[in-house]
Motif scaffolding. Structure first.
Motif, PDB file in Angstrom:
ATOM      1  N   SER A  47      84.161  54.001  34.599  1.00 24.98           N
ATOM      2  CA  SER A  47      83.868  53.234  33.393  1.00 24.98           C
ATOM      3  C   SER A  47      82.957  54.097  32.532  1.00 24.98           C
ATOM      4  CB  SER A  47      83.199  51.899  33.735  1.00 24.98           C
ATOM      5  OG  SER A  47      81.893  52.117  34.219  1.00 24.98           O
ATOM      6  N   SER A  48      82.540  53.583  31.396  1.00 22.60           N
ATOM      7  CA  SER A  48      81.695  54.377  30.502  1.00 22.60           C
ATOM      8  C   SER A  48      80.339  54.698  31.117  1.00 22.60           C
ATOM      9  CB  SER A  48      81.505  53.659  29.172  1.00 22.60           C
ATOM     10  OG  SER A  48      80.820  52.442  29.385  1.00 22.60           O
ATOM     11  N   GLY A  49      79.865  53.876  32.044  1.00 22.77           N
ATOM     12  CA  GLY A  49      78.535  54.095  32.582  1.00 22.77           C
ATOM     13  C   GLY A  49      78.471  54.513  34.032  1.00 22.77           C
ATOM     14  N   GLY A  50      79.601  54.597  34.730  1.00 25.28           N
ATOM     15  CA  GLY A  50      79.553  54.964  36.139  1.00 25.28           C
ATOM     16  C   GLY A  50      80.922  54.971  36.765  1.00 25.28           C
ATOM     17  N   PHE A  51      80.949  54.957  38.098  1.00 24.51           N
ATOM     18  CA  PHE A  51      82.226  54.929  38.797  1.00 24.51           C
ATOM     19  C   PHE A  51      82.055  54.389  40.202  1.00 24.51           C
ATOM     20  CE2 PHE A  51      80.511  59.173  38.432  1.00 24.51           C
ATOM     21  CZ  PHE A  51      80.544  59.725  39.699  1.00 24.51           C
ATOM     22  N   LEU A  52      83.181  54.185  40.878  1.00 24.07           N
ATOM     23  CA  LEU A  52      83.212  53.640  42.227  1.00 24.07           C
ATOM     24  C   LEU A  52      83.646  54.741  43.186  1.00 24.07           C
ATOM     25  CD1 LEU A  52      83.091  51.195  44.166  1.00 24.07           C
ATOM     26  CD2 LEU A  52      85.486  50.754  43.575  1.00 24.07           C
ATOM     27  N   LEU A  53      82.858  54.944  44.247  1.00 22.26           N
ATOM     28  CA  LEU A  53      83.153  55.960  45.249  1.00 22.26           C
ATOM     29  C   LEU A  53      83.504  55.315  46.580  1.00 22.26           C
ATOM     30  CD1 LEU A  53      80.158  58.423  44.671  1.00 22.26           C
ATOM     31  CD2 LEU A  53      82.546  58.798  44.042  1.00 22.26           C
ATOM     32  N   LEU A  54      84.363  55.969  47.334  1.00 23.01           N
ATOM     33  CA  LEU A  54      84.627  55.634  48.731  1.00 23.01           C
ATOM     34  C   LEU A  54      84.040  56.779  49.533  1.00 23.01           C
ATOM     35  CD1 LEU A  54      86.018  53.693  50.738  1.00 23.01           C
ATOM     36  CD2 LEU A  54      88.046  55.144  50.548  1.00 23.01           C
ATOM     37  N   MET A  55      82.979  56.487  50.330  1.00 22.76           N
ATOM     38  CA  MET A  55      82.215  57.540  51.007  1.00 22.76           C
ATOM     39  C   MET A  55      82.157  57.298  52.519  1.00 22.76           C
ATOM     40  SD  MET A  55      78.974  57.822  48.368  1.00 22.76           S
ATOM     41  CE  MET A  55      78.289  59.278  49.157  1.00 22.76           C
ATOM     42  N   PRO A  56      82.029  58.375  53.306  1.00 17.08           N
ATOM     43  CA  PRO A  56      81.913  58.227  54.753  1.00 17.08           C
ATOM     44  C   PRO A  56      80.507  57.839  55.211  1.00 17.08           C
ATOM     45  CG  PRO A  56      81.952  60.541  54.192  1.00 17.08           C
ATOM     46  CD  PRO A  56      82.181  59.770  52.913  1.00 17.08           C
ATOM     47  N   GLN A  57      79.495  57.999  54.351  1.00 12.57           N
ATOM     48  CA  GLN A  57      78.123  57.598  54.681  1.00 12.57           C
ATOM     49  C   GLN A  57      77.506  56.930  53.461  1.00 12.57           C
ATOM     50  OE1 GLN A  57      75.787  61.024  55.684  1.00 12.57           O
ATOM     51  NE2 GLN A  57      75.961  61.955  53.682  1.00 12.57           N
ATOM     52  N   PRO A  58      76.643  55.938  53.685  1.00 10.93           N
ATOM     53  CA  PRO A  58      76.068  55.231  52.538  1.00 10.93           C
ATOM     54  C   PRO A  58      74.780  55.887  52.054  1.00 10.93           C
ATOM     55  CG  PRO A  58      75.414  54.126  54.550  1.00 10.93           C
ATOM     56  CD  PRO A  58      76.296  55.290  54.957  1.00 10.93           C
TER      57      PRO A  58
END
Length: 127
Positions: A47-58
């Protein structure tokens, strides 16, 4: 380490953009020790301000870290400084876990940045 999601986070338009990326986290492990960890993640949407990640560690909530995203070719990369806003743990297989992580971009056009505070009223640039 699941954080509750901010109900306002979906206020902007999301664009489906699945691409691999590399991340670099730093953890303070002692008085003068910083441990670095990194790995590969998937960017799922933006989006204009960020994004969504799929990660193996938080990452920790509000942790600032680097995400390296590809440009038009694999050799070209952009380094983005992001802040983790929320995480959601997902089961992956019988014993594995992965994490959805909502991040906001820092120091980019479209990122909410406070530039002044006058008379108790905050002035912001961006959104």
């Amino acid at each position: 380490m699941e954080e509750s999601a901010n109900p306002d986070r979906r206020g902007g338009t999301r664009v489906l953009k699945i691409q691999p990326c590399f991340y670099q986290l730093a953890q303070v492990a002692g008085y003068e020790i910083v441990e670095f960890s990194g790995g590969h993640a998937l960017s799922l949407n933006t989006s204009s301000g960020g994004f969504l990640l799929l990660m193996p560690q938080p990452p920790e909530r509000r942790q600032v870290f680097e995400v390296h995203t590809p440009l038009s070719t694999e050799e070209e990369r952009v380094v983005k400084l992001v802040e983790a806003c929320w995480t959601r743990e997902l089961a992956f297989g019988a014993t594995g876990k992965v994490y959805l992580v909502g991040v906001k971009s820092l120091f980019e056009p479209g990122a909410s940045q406070f530039i002044a505070s006058a008379g108790g009223q905050e002035l912001s640039r961006g959104r």
